[in-house]
Design a protein around this motif. Structure first.
Motif, PDB file in Angstrom:
ATOM      1  N   GLU A  13       0.814  -1.210   0.000  1.00 49.13           N
ATOM      2  CA  GLU A  13       0.000   0.000   0.000  1.00 49.13           C
ATOM      3  C   GLU A  13       0.854   1.269   0.000  1.00 49.13           C
ATOM      4  OE1 GLU A  13      -3.272   0.150  -0.373  1.00 49.13           O
ATOM      5  OE2 GLU A  13      -3.185  -2.027  -0.648  1.00 49.13           O
ATOM      6  N   ARG A  14       2.156   1.118  -0.146  1.00 46.42           N
ATOM      7  CA  ARG A  14       3.036   2.294  -0.200  1.00 46.42           C
ATOM      8  C   ARG A  14       3.054   2.831  -1.630  1.00 46.42           C
ATOM      9  NH1 ARG A  14       7.795  -0.420   3.588  1.00 46.42           N
ATOM     10  NH2 ARG A  14       6.618  -0.227   5.552  1.00 46.42           N
ATOM     11  N   LEU A  15       1.976   3.509  -1.968  1.00 47.82           N
ATOM     12  CA  LEU A  15       1.728   3.925  -3.340  1.00 47.82           C
ATOM     13  C   LEU A  15       1.788   5.443  -3.473  1.00 47.82           C
ATOM     14  CD1 LEU A  15      -1.348   1.609  -4.010  1.00 47.82           C
ATOM     15  CD2 LEU A  15       1.044   1.136  -4.572  1.00 47.82           C
ATOM     16  N   PHE A  16       2.255   5.892  -4.615  1.00 45.95           N
ATOM     17  CA  PHE A  16       2.218   7.314  -4.947  1.00 45.95           C
ATOM     18  C   PHE A  16       2.038   7.437  -6.452  1.00 45.95           C
ATOM     19  CE2 PHE A  16       6.632   6.037  -5.274  1.00 45.95           C
ATOM     20  CZ  PHE A  16       7.115   6.702  -6.391  1.00 45.95           C
ATOM     21  N   GLY A  17       1.599   8.592  -6.890  1.00 43.77           N
ATOM     22  CA  GLY A  17       1.393   8.812  -8.314  1.00 43.77           C
ATOM     23  C   GLY A  17       2.533   9.616  -8.919  1.00 43.77           C
ATOM     24  N   SER A  18       2.748   9.406 -10.199  1.00 46.18           N
ATOM     25  CA  SER A  18       3.740  10.200 -10.922  1.00 46.18           C
ATOM     26  C   SER A  18       3.205  10.534 -12.304  1.00 46.18           C
ATOM     27  CB  SER A  18       5.068   9.442 -11.045  1.00 46.18           C
ATOM     28  OG  SER A  18       6.031  10.250 -11.707  1.00 46.18           O
ATOM     29  N   VAL A  19       3.328  11.786 -12.682  1.00 41.12           N
ATOM     30  CA  VAL A  19       3.010  12.230 -14.030  1.00 41.12           C
ATOM     31  C   VAL A  19       4.223  12.972 -14.569  1.00 41.12           C
ATOM     32  CG1 VAL A  19       0.516  12.384 -13.715  1.00 41.12           C
ATOM     33  CG2 VAL A  19       1.951  14.337 -13.119  1.00 41.12           C
ATOM     34  N   ALA A  20       4.322  13.015 -15.886  1.00 41.10           N
ATOM     35  CA  ALA A  20       5.456  13.712 -16.508  1.00 41.10           C
ATOM     36  C   ALA A  20       5.212  15.217 -16.510  1.00 41.10           C
ATOM     37  CB  ALA A  20       5.663  13.208 -17.932  1.00 41.10           C
ATOM     38  N   ILE A  21       6.299  15.946 -16.396  1.00 44.12           N
ATOM     39  CA  ILE A  21       6.247  17.407 -16.418  1.00 44.12           C
ATOM     40  C   ILE A  21       6.276  17.876 -17.873  1.00 44.12           C
ATOM     41  CG2 ILE A  21       7.439  19.525 -15.749  1.00 44.12           C
ATOM     42  CD1 ILE A  21       8.613  17.934 -13.372  1.00 44.12           C
ATOM     43  N   ARG A  22       5.213  18.546 -18.282  1.00 42.43           N
ATOM     44  CA  ARG A  22       5.126  19.057 -19.649  1.00 42.43           C
ATOM     45  C   ARG A  22       6.041  20.269 -19.824  1.00 42.43           C
ATOM     46  NH1 ARG A  22       0.535  18.679 -23.091  1.00 42.43           N
ATOM     47  NH2 ARG A  22      -0.728  18.151 -21.261  1.00 42.43           N
ATOM     48  N   ALA A  23       6.072  21.139 -18.817  1.00 44.84           N
ATOM     49  CA  ALA A  23       6.923  22.327 -18.840  1.00 44.84           C
ATOM     50  C   ALA A  23       7.281  22.679 -17.411  1.00 44.84           C
ATOM     51  CB  ALA A  23       6.203  23.504 -19.508  1.00 44.84           C
ATOM     52  N   GLY A  24       8.539  23.041 -17.186  1.00 43.69           N
ATOM     53  CA  GLY A  24       8.981  23.389 -15.848  1.00 43.69           C
ATOM     54  C   GLY A  24      10.095  22.479 -15.375  1.00 43.69           C
ATOM     55  N   TYR A  25      10.263  22.420 -14.054  1.00 43.75           N
ATOM     56  CA  TYR A  25      11.392  21.726 -13.457  1.00 43.75           C
ATOM     57  C   TYR A  25      10.929  20.795 -12.346  1.00 43.75           C
ATOM     58  CZ  TYR A  25      13.526  25.718 -15.773  1.00 43.75           C
ATOM     59  OH  TYR A  25      13.880  26.656 -16.699  1.00 43.75           O
ATOM     60  N   GLU A  26      11.778  19.811 -12.034  1.00 41.25           N
ATOM     61  CA  GLU A  26      11.470  18.901 -10.942  1.00 41.25           C
ATOM     62  C   GLU A  26      11.787  19.503  -9.587  1.00 41.25           C
ATOM     63  OE1 GLU A  26      13.666  15.402 -11.762  1.00 41.25           O
ATOM     64  OE2 GLU A  26      12.290  14.668 -13.282  1.00 41.25           O
ATOM     65  N   VAL A  27      12.769  20.383  -9.539  1.00 40.22           N
ATOM     66  CA  VAL A  27      13.237  20.914  -8.261  1.00 40.22           C
ATOM     67  C   VAL A  27      13.064  22.421  -8.236  1.00 40.22           C
ATOM     68  CG1 VAL A  27      14.890  19.046  -7.973  1.00 40.22           C
ATOM     69  CG2 VAL A  27      15.604  21.142  -9.113  1.00 40.22           C
ATOM     70  N   GLY A  28      13.224  22.989  -7.036  1.00 43.93           N
ATOM     71  CA  GLY A  28      13.176  24.439  -6.894  1.00 43.93           C
ATOM     72  C   GLY A  28      11.825  24.942  -6.421  1.00 43.93           C
ATOM     73  N   ASP A  29      11.782  26.233  -6.101  1.00 42.85           N
ATOM     74  CA  ASP A  29      10.578  26.831  -5.545  1.00 42.85           C
ATOM     75  C   ASP A  29       9.423  26.874  -6.545  1.00 42.85           C
ATOM     76  OD1 ASP A  29      11.866  27.239  -3.149  1.00 42.85           O
ATOM     77  OD2 ASP A  29      12.540  29.255  -3.685  1.00 42.85           O
ATOM     78  N   HIS A  30       9.748  27.066  -7.810  1.00 47.02           N
ATOM     79  CA  HIS A  30       8.694  27.181  -8.808  1.00 47.02           C
ATOM     80  C   HIS A  30       8.238  25.805  -9.291  1.00 47.02           C
ATOM     81  CE1 HIS A  30       9.122  31.502  -8.901  1.00 47.02           C
ATOM     82  NE2 HIS A  30      10.419  31.364  -9.064  1.00 47.02           N
ATOM     83  N   GLY A  31       9.177  24.929  -9.501  1.00 46.58           N
ATOM     84  CA  GLY A  31       8.840  23.556  -9.867  1.00 46.58           C
ATOM     85  C   GLY A  31       8.080  23.459 -11.170  1.00 46.58           C
ATOM     86  N   ALA A  32       7.283  22.408 -11.275  1.00 43.48           N
ATOM     87  CA  ALA A  32       6.563  22.129 -12.509  1.00 43.48           C
ATOM     88  C   ALA A  32       5.521  23.217 -12.781  1.00 43.48           C
ATOM     89  CB  ALA A  32       5.892  20.771 -12.412  1.00 43.48           C
ATOM     90  N   GLN A  33       5.517  23.716 -14.006  1.00 47.01           N
ATOM     91  CA  GLN A  33       4.544  24.718 -14.412  1.00 47.01           C
ATOM     92  C   GLN A  33       3.363  24.103 -15.150  1.00 47.01           C
ATOM     93  OE1 GLN A  33       5.070  27.967 -13.388  1.00 47.01           O
ATOM     94  NE2 GLN A  33       6.729  26.955 -12.295  1.00 47.01           N
ATOM     95  N   SER A  34       3.580  22.943 -15.754  1.00 45.69           N
ATOM     96  CA  SER A  34       2.516  22.262 -16.485  1.00 45.69           C
ATOM     97  C   SER A  34       2.782  20.769 -16.451  1.00 45.69           C
ATOM     98  CB  SER A  34       2.475  22.763 -17.934  1.00 45.69           C
ATOM     99  OG  SER A  34       1.522  22.047 -18.686  1.00 45.69           O
ATOM    100  N   LEU A  35       1.736  19.997 -16.190  1.00 42.53           N
ATOM    101  CA  LEU A  35       1.877  18.548 -16.068  1.00 42.53           C
ATOM    102  C   LEU A  35       0.983  17.838 -17.077  1.00 42.53           C
ATOM    103  CD1 LEU A  35       1.588  18.206 -12.173  1.00 42.53           C
ATOM    104  CD2 LEU A  35       3.702  18.270 -13.511  1.00 42.53           C
ATOM    105  N   PHE A  36       1.440  16.686 -17.556  1.00 43.68           N
ATOM    106  CA  PHE A  36       0.548  15.809 -18.290  1.00 43.68           C
ATOM    107  C   PHE A  36      -0.468  15.233 -17.303  1.00 43.68           C
ATOM    108  CE2 PHE A  36       4.266  15.731 -21.121  1.00 43.68           C
ATOM    109  CZ  PHE A  36       3.646  15.969 -22.342  1.00 43.68           C
ATOM    110  N   ARG A  37      -1.644  14.923 -17.770  1.00 45.16           N
ATOM    111  CA  ARG A  37      -2.699  14.456 -16.867  1.00 45.16           C
ATOM    112  C   ARG A  37      -2.658  12.946 -16.648  1.00 45.16           C
ATOM    113  NH1 ARG A  37      -8.473  16.487 -18.268  1.00 45.16           N
ATOM    114  NH2 ARG A  37      -8.796  15.687 -16.162  1.00 45.16           N
ATOM    115  N   VAL A  38      -2.197  12.193 -17.632  1.00 45.18           N
ATOM    116  CA  VAL A  38      -2.159  10.742 -17.502  1.00 45.18           C
ATOM    117  C   VAL A  38      -0.775  10.320 -17.017  1.00 45.18           C
ATOM    118  CG1 VAL A  38      -2.347   8.533 -18.701  1.00 45.18           C
ATOM    119  CG2 VAL A  38      -3.918  10.410 -19.260  1.00 45.18           C
TER     120      VAL A  38
END
Length: 215
Positions: free
Chosen positions: A38-63
């Protein structure tokens, strides 16, 4: 949720170095769950933006993919080296970043059970074999061993190990079923082969790919 600069697939394992505070908090949260399945988490790809930092991902894929945390090693500096395995597809409807780690509202996207015609699977195998042969002369073979016999598992395997740009990998993830995915990956690899025949140096996708850090 753990957005990444990569498209993940069910059945594929992924090593991650977790160092950012919000994702370290996510790992601590998962480790408090007694049942490891049950140690589950979700992951989606970042369409635009970054993985790290204060601003991080600006746009994500939905699937994206629901991942299961399977291995965890905590380092002296508080970071983690973990391994997660893709379980199934999800659709992200909403993401909140107000908590100590990102929390998403998601829906399951079950993979339909469809009969895959033999010629579709055979074409995908043959095209990938040709791609491996050409790629083996100029780069590392993207897959070791024999391909799966099961068409559904074959579709995910080819989607995961074909070195394609992110948008094309996302197309494969979002394909309706195994048959559509095998047809699509066959067409994409044939396009790669045509491009490599014109410029026989690296896969055409290498031009569009950038190095990513899994955090």
């Amino acid at each position: 949720m753990f957005p990444l600069n990569a498209v993940l697939f069910p059945g594929v394992s992924l090593p991650l170095r977790v160092f950012e505070d919000r994702y370290r908090a996510l790992v601590h949260h998962l480790l408090r769950i007694e049942d490891p399945t049950e140690r589950l988490f979700g992951s989606v790809a970042i369409r635009a933006g970054y993985e790290v930092g204060d601003h991080g991902a600006q746009s994500l894929f939905r699937v994206g993919v629901r991942m299961q945390l399977t291995e965890v090693e905590e380092n002296e500096d508080g970071t983690f080296d973990v391994v997660a395995v893709g379980r199934d597809r999800i659709q992200l409807d909403r993401l909140s970043t107000r908590d100590t780690f990102p929390v998403g509202e998601v829906r399951e996207l079950p993979e339909p059970t469809v009969a895959v015609e033999q010629h579709v699977a055979d074409a995908a195998r043959a095209t990938f074999a040709a791609y491996r042969m050409v790629l083996g002369e100029i780069a590392t073979d993207p897959y070791q061993g024999d391909l799966p016999e099961d068409p559904a598992y074959l579709s995910w395997t080819l989607a995961a190990c074909a070195p394609l740009p992110m948008t094309e990998r996302q197309q494969l993830l979002e394909a309706d079923d195994a048959s559509e995915r095998l047809i699509l990956v066959t067409d994409l690899l044939r396009s790669e082969l045509r491009a490599m025949n014109v410029i026989p140096s690296l896969p055409a996708s290498e031009v569009a790919r950038t190095k990513w850090s899994p955090n």
